[in-house]
Design a protein around this motif. Structure first.
Motif, PDB file in Angstrom:
ATOM      1  N   TYR A 116     -42.378  77.575   4.925  1.00  0.00           N
ATOM      2  CA  TYR A 116     -41.103  77.168   4.414  1.00  0.00           C
ATOM      3  C   TYR A 116     -39.855  77.993   4.883  1.00  0.00           C
ATOM      4  CZ  TYR A 116     -44.872  76.173   1.293  1.00  0.00           C
ATOM      5  OH  TYR A 116     -46.162  75.775   0.604  1.00  0.00           O
ATOM      6  N   VAL A 117     -38.820  77.122   4.809  1.00  0.00           N
ATOM      7  CA  VAL A 117     -37.354  77.378   5.620  1.00  0.00           C
ATOM      8  C   VAL A 117     -36.428  77.391   4.331  1.00  0.00           C
ATOM      9  CG1 VAL A 117     -35.721  77.250   7.452  1.00  0.00           C
ATOM     10  CG2 VAL A 117     -38.443  77.141   7.681  1.00  0.00           C
ATOM     11  N   VAL A 118     -35.504  78.074   4.256  1.00  0.00           N
ATOM     12  CA  VAL A 118     -34.214  77.973   3.521  1.00  0.00           C
ATOM     13  C   VAL A 118     -33.110  78.365   4.681  1.00  0.00           C
ATOM     14  CG1 VAL A 118     -35.175  78.386   1.339  1.00  0.00           C
ATOM     15  CG2 VAL A 118     -34.350  80.346   2.689  1.00  0.00           C
ATOM     16  N   GLN A 119     -31.967  77.871   4.465  1.00  0.00           N
ATOM     17  CA  GLN A 119     -30.983  78.068   5.351  1.00  0.00           C
ATOM     18  C   GLN A 119     -29.697  77.418   5.006  1.00  0.00           C
ATOM     19  OE1 GLN A 119     -32.042  76.142   9.155  1.00  0.00           O
ATOM     20  NE2 GLN A 119     -30.338  74.675   9.028  1.00  0.00           N
ATOM     21  N   ALA A 120     -28.567  78.107   5.356  1.00  0.00           N
ATOM     22  CA  ALA A 120     -27.470  77.684   4.873  1.00  0.00           C
ATOM     23  C   ALA A 120     -26.287  77.517   6.238  1.00  0.00           C
ATOM     24  CB  ALA A 120     -26.390  78.806   4.283  1.00  0.00           C
ATOM     25  N   ASP A 121     -25.804  76.257   6.082  1.00  0.00           N
ATOM     26  CA  ASP A 121     -24.809  75.875   7.474  1.00  0.00           C
ATOM     27  C   ASP A 121     -23.557  75.611   6.843  1.00  0.00           C
ATOM     28  OD1 ASP A 121     -27.118  75.225   9.345  1.00  0.00           O
ATOM     29  OD2 ASP A 121     -27.555  73.687   7.675  1.00  0.00           O
ATOM     30  N   TRP A 122     -22.430  76.534   7.724  1.00  0.00           N
ATOM     31  CA  TRP A 122     -21.173  76.314   7.218  1.00  0.00           C
ATOM     32  C   TRP A 122     -20.128  75.666   8.566  1.00  0.00           C
ATOM     33  CZ3 TRP A 122     -17.732  78.338  10.416  1.00  0.00           C
ATOM     34  CH2 TRP A 122     -17.968  79.458  11.441  1.00  0.00           C
ATOM     35  N   PHE A 123     -19.264  74.871   8.218  1.00  0.00           N
ATOM     36  CA  PHE A 123     -18.631  74.273   9.056  1.00  0.00           C
ATOM     37  C   PHE A 123     -17.123  74.559   8.982  1.00  0.00           C
ATOM     38  CE2 PHE A 123     -22.473  72.043   8.208  1.00  0.00           C
ATOM     39  CZ  PHE A 123     -22.974  71.530   9.343  1.00  0.00           C
ATOM     40  N   ARG A 124     -16.249  74.807   9.706  1.00  0.00           N
ATOM     41  CA  ARG A 124     -14.896  75.001   9.837  1.00  0.00           C
ATOM     42  C   ARG A 124     -14.061  74.021  10.635  1.00  0.00           C
ATOM     43  NH1 ARG A 124      -9.799  75.270   9.325  1.00  0.00           N
ATOM     44  NH2 ARG A 124      -8.713  77.098   9.264  1.00  0.00           N
ATOM     45  N   PHE A 125     -13.548  73.223  10.113  1.00  0.00           N
ATOM     46  CA  PHE A 125     -12.917  72.031  10.763  1.00  0.00           C
ATOM     47  C   PHE A 125     -11.347  72.090  11.145  1.00  0.00           C
ATOM     48  CE2 PHE A 125     -15.901  70.435   7.706  1.00  0.00           C
ATOM     49  CZ  PHE A 125     -16.859  69.855   8.361  1.00  0.00           C
ATOM     50  N   PHE A 126     -11.245  72.332  12.400  1.00  0.00           N
ATOM     51  CA  PHE A 126      -9.729  72.312  12.810  1.00  0.00           C
ATOM     52  C   PHE A 126      -9.303  70.983  13.420  1.00  0.00           C
ATOM     53  CE2 PHE A 126     -11.832  76.427  13.420  1.00  0.00           C
ATOM     54  CZ  PHE A 126     -11.032  77.251  12.770  1.00  0.00           C
ATOM     55  N   SER A 127      -8.054  70.801  13.984  1.00  0.00           N
ATOM     56  CA  SER A 127      -7.779  69.349  14.133  1.00  0.00           C
ATOM     57  C   SER A 127      -8.566  68.669  14.958  1.00  0.00           C
ATOM     58  CB  SER A 127      -6.219  69.402  14.636  1.00  0.00           C
ATOM     59  OG  SER A 127      -6.436  70.290  16.130  1.00  0.00           O
ATOM     60  N   ARG A 128      -9.289  69.073  16.181  1.00  0.00           N
ATOM     61  CA  ARG A 128     -10.120  68.575  16.923  1.00  0.00           C
ATOM     62  C   ARG A 128     -11.646  69.415  17.248  1.00  0.00           C
ATOM     63  NH1 ARG A 128      -9.074  63.999  19.981  1.00  0.00           N
ATOM     64  NH2 ARG A 128     -10.312  64.983  21.816  1.00  0.00           N
TER      65      ARG A 128
END
Length: 183
Positions: free
Chosen positions: A119-131
């Motif tokens: 079993y796996v739990v995970q968090a993914d974050w994303f930081r969006f810049f102009s490109r």
């Protein structure tokens, strides 16, 4: 439905190399904020006799003896991801959460799997810049308890980003870290 291919090789602390060819076929049901995925992989492994593959996110447990090749269906995985669990006010930062189950469906006698569920739990974050998009992952794997092996639960992380070069071409780079499930 998507398909891919991955080839990995290494000695993983043994005297001979373990060569693994992994071809996952994934069906995805992508709803507005939730995605369900089912992955059925084909696996071909050339390794020392008695080597056991500890799933797609694990490290091989290297055996000892002459090199043999085994092929067949690998461990089936099911996953659910909830998108945008947290989103900044301006939308430039987002967090997704994922849960996965690896079913012990691979042939244990051929060393293609452990025969146990993980079993796996995970968090993914994303930081969006102009490109450019920066991405990071942190997760934890809870390993099954196969007979004859002492597998540890493990932490994994990834950090990187992507940049679109053209409408249909994106490049990226990532650094992945994964604890070993064996001593």
């Amino acid at each position: 439905i998507d398909a891919g291919a991955e080839y990995t090789t290494g000695d993983y602390g043994g005297d001979q190399s373990v060569d693994e060819f992994y071809v996952p076929v994934t069906a995805t049901l992508d709803l507005e904020r939730v995605a369900f995925r089912l992955t059925v992989p084909f696996l071909s492994v050339k390794a020392p006799a008695l080597t056991v593959i500890d799933g797609p996110d694990g490290q091989p447990i290297v055996g000892d003896g002459p090199s043999v090749t085994s092929s067949g269906i690998g461990d089936v995985q099911a996953a659910v991801t909830v998108y945008d669990v947290l989103v900044s006010n301006d939308g430039d930062l987002a967090l997704d959460l994922t849960g996965k189950i690896k079913f012990g469906t691979a042939d244990v006698d051929d060393g293609l799997g452990t025969g146990e569920q993980d079993y796996v739990v995970q968090a993914d974050w994303f930081r969006f810049f102009s490109r450019f998009t920066a991405m990071g992952t942190a997760g934890y794997s809870f390993r099954g308890d196969p007979v004859g092996y002492d597998l540890r639960d493990t932490f994994h992380a990834s950090l990187g980003g992507s940049y679109p070069l053209r409408d249909s071409l994106t490049c990226g780079a990532f650094y992945d870290y994964r604890e070993s499930s064996i001593q």
